[in-house]
Write an enzyme that holds these catalytic residues in place. Structure first.
Site, short mmCIF file in Angstrom:
data_model
loop_
_atom_site.label_atom_id
_atom_site.label_comp_id
_atom_site.label_asym_id
_atom_site.label_seq_id
_atom_site.Cartn_x
_atom_site.Cartn_y
_atom_site.Cartn_z
N GLU A 266 16.34 0.21 5.82
CA GLU A 266 14.66 -0.40 6.13
C GLU A 266 15.51 -2.44 5.82
O GLU A 266 16.38 -2.76 4.35
CB GLU A 266 13.85 -0.62 4.28
CG GLU A 266 13.34 0.92 4.02
CD GLU A 266 12.15 0.61 2.96
OE1 GLU A 266 11.60 -0.94 2.74
OE2 GLU A 266 12.13 1.08 2.53
N GLU A 318 0.73 -0.72 7.83
CA GLU A 318 0.00 0.65 6.73
C GLU A 318 -0.86 -0.02 5.82
O GLU A 318 -0.63 -0.29 5.27
CB GLU A 318 0.98 1.18 5.98
CG GLU A 318 2.02 2.48 6.98
CD GLU A 318 3.00 2.28 5.70
OE1 GLU A 318 3.27 3.59 4.96
OE2 GLU A 318 4.27 1.72 5.79
N LYS A 321 -1.41 0.88 1.91
CA LYS A 321 -0.78 0.19 0.98
C LYS A 321 -1.04 -1.07 0.16
O LYS A 321 -2.11 -1.90 0.21
CB LYS A 321 1.25 -0.83 1.62
CG LYS A 321 1.83 0.46 2.03
CD LYS A 321 2.96 -0.10 2.80
CE LYS A 321 3.79 0.10 0.88
NZ LYS A 321 5.74 0.10 2.06
N GLU A 329 1.94 -7.11 2.84
CA GLU A 329 2.82 -5.72 2.51
C GLU A 329 2.09 -4.66 3.65
O GLU A 329 3.28 -3.58 3.96
CB GLU A 329 2.78 -4.95 1.28
CG GLU A 329 3.18 -3.81 1.42
CD GLU A 329 4.74 -3.95 1.17
OE1 GLU A 329 5.08 -5.13 0.84
OE2 GLU A 329 5.87 -2.75 0.88
#
Ligand code: NAG
Ligand code: NAG
Ligand code: NAG
Length: 483
Positions: A266, A318, A321, A329
């Site tokens: 990542e 997303e 999250k 985030e």
């Protein structure tokens, strides 16, 4: 006449032989996480990957719809096992057999999903887990490896353990070492990886170093040169990525594995939700990273050996999250939640820029906003409730919607909630304070979203229902229907 051709062939062969060992080339892949309120259909996402010539994808779970969509795509897959499954998989070899059977073997084979890696746990050694998963990793790895052997897949599917960069530490890269309490387990892990031909997978986040540390020199997080380079003996580091990577190289060398291949599991930069998280910074970081690794220069401790694969974090935003790490985030995607490119990015895979997702199934073009005629004095609780469920992270300081005013705030919150409820009309009521509009309330960079749906017209439920009725009809026609 054969002579010149033979020479050409020999020349070509010698070139191949000479060129191959040094032609280590990084490949760019992406993380595909799915913690979203508005999920695109997996087939839409697979088409998005293909349009962008992305050949490698990393998943956090063995989601069956996702793996089915990847079947026949030719895309190489890393499937993740969540940490929560480690207690079971470390203690039961039959659970491991079942996991491999259900989540790997059943997708493999001709026309299947090309699963190349299984990630056992996700950052299981993270310091904030306080060792909770630490002792489960090796037993789980050994069990799953046995299961792969039994399934005849051990030569093809490699096990890895993505580690957070907090597994190692040091002031200078050349002195890198794993955290003392991890030395023993890292020794076992690296031995295991080495004997199975697996790489070491690490997640590196210069953004988090910058975000969490007021003294961190901003330019050092990027790849554009810096006035704050780090001198380590004869080596000079001009970016956090190289420094971090070489700290890992040094840590691996200390355990006797200086040559172990490294994959970046990542890496990325968020585009919203914090002051240092914006579209420009995200583009500059990601493009700098891609150019840097595809430039094949390597790092001071590993010249000419850049990481094997680099999985960008992330493919899509997303929005569901946890915001515990920060409001950013929910904004790591190079594409927004609906598969639209946020900025120009050359992935180095053949296209010069990102291509948007096609055939996205949006809900109708309508939004929920604060009713201009009503008194908004009592709205705070509604807004709080809406934002506790839906995503309002862009409203905060540093976010793209931070400057849309009080009424804008309320409208944004109402709309987020309304879209999350799939535009159910009751969800725009808010005691008469909300109203539906057909005019896009977006202002400047602040986008009021319209939800998407992953329910195609032929969802599997409707197909199953349909098949039931066909069966009933056949039975009725045969006169064998009982009631
Ligand atoms: C396969 O993976 C999914 C998603 O991670 C998980 O829910 C399921 O339990 C797994 N199957 C088995 C047999 O463990
Ligand atoms: C974007 O982020 C970068 C660094 O992360 C920062 O230097 C810059 O000021 C930000 N730009 C805006 C417009 O906030
Ligand atoms: C809008 O909401 C955000 C987040 O709660 C807050 O920081 C900002 O000050 C609000 N703006 C106004 C004008 O109330």
């Amino acid at each position: 006449m054969l002579e010149p051709r033979l020479t050409t062939l020999l020349f070509f062969l010698s070139w191949v032989i000479v060129a191959c060992p040094i032609a280590v080339k990084s490949a760019i892949g992406v993380n595909w996480g799915a913690i979203s309120f508005h999920r695109l259909k997996p087939t839409t996402v697979v088409d998005l990957l293909r349009e962008n010539k992305i050949q490698k994808v990393k998943l956090f779970e063995a989601d069956s719809d996702v793996l089915k969509a990847l079947m026949g795509s030719g895309i190489q897959v890393m499937v993740g096992i969540p940490n929560e499954m480690l207690p079971l998989l470390s203690s039961s070899s039959s659970a491991a057999d079942f996991w491999v059977h259900q989540n790997v073997s059943s997708y493999m084979g001709k026309g299947g999903a090309d699963i190349r890696y299984v990630a056992v746990g996700n950052e299981p050694f993270l310091s904030s887990y306080n060792g909770q998963f630490q002792n489960l990793v090796m037993p789980a790895l050994l069990n799953i490896q046995q299961s792969l052997v039994k399934a005849n897949l051990a030569g093809y599917v490699k096990l890895v353990v993505p580690c957070n960069a907090d597994a190692y530490e040091s002031a200078l890269p050349s002195q890198g070492a794993f955290r003392p309490e991890l030395t023993q387990i890292m020794t076992q892990l690296v031995q295991f990886l080495n004997s199975n031909g697996s790489p070491f997978v690490v997640n590196i986040y210069p953004f988090l170093s910058l975000y969490g540390n007021a003294d961190f020199p901003q330019e050092y997080a990027f790849f554009e040169g810096t006035t704050h380079s780090v001198t380590d003996g004869a080596n000079v580091y001009t970016n956090a990525f190289d420094g971090n990577y070489d700290t890992l190289v040094a840590a691996l060398s200390k355990l006797g594995y200086s040559q172990m291949p490294i994959v970046i599991g990542e890496i990325g930069w968020p585009s919203d939700g914090a002051v240092g998280a914006n579209i420009t910074a995200a583009r500059v970081f990601n493009q700098g990273l891609i150019n840097h690794v595809l430039g094949n220069k390597g790092t001071p401790l590993r010249p000419e050996t850049p990481p094997m694969d680099v999985y960008l974090f992330s493919l899509l935003d997303e929005g569901a999250k946890s915001t515990l790490p920060g409001n950013f985030e929910r904004h790591w995607g190079i594409f927004s939640f609906d598969g639209q490119a946020k900025y120009a990015l050359n992935l180095g895979l053949g296209n010069k820029e990102l291509k948007n997702a096609k055939n996205v199934q949006y809900l109708p073009s309508r939004w929920c906003v604060a009713n201009p005629t009503s008194d908004l004095a009592n709205v705070v609780n509604h807004m709080r409730l809406a934002c506790s469920i839906a995503d309002c992270t862009t409203l905060n300081y540093g976010g793209s919607c931070n400057e849309i005013g009080e009424k804008g705030n309320i409208s944004y919150a109402f709309n987020s909630y309304y879209q999350l409820q799939m535009q159910d009309s009751r969800s725009c009521d808010f005691d008469g304070l909300g109203m539906v509009t057909f005019l896009d309330p977006s202002v400047g960079d602040c986008r009021f979203l319209v939800g998407v749906t992953d329910k195609g017209s032929h969802s599997s439920t409707s197909r199953t229902t349909y098949l039931w009725w066909v069966l009933v009809l056949i039975l009725v026609l045969h006169g064998t229907f009982w009631l």
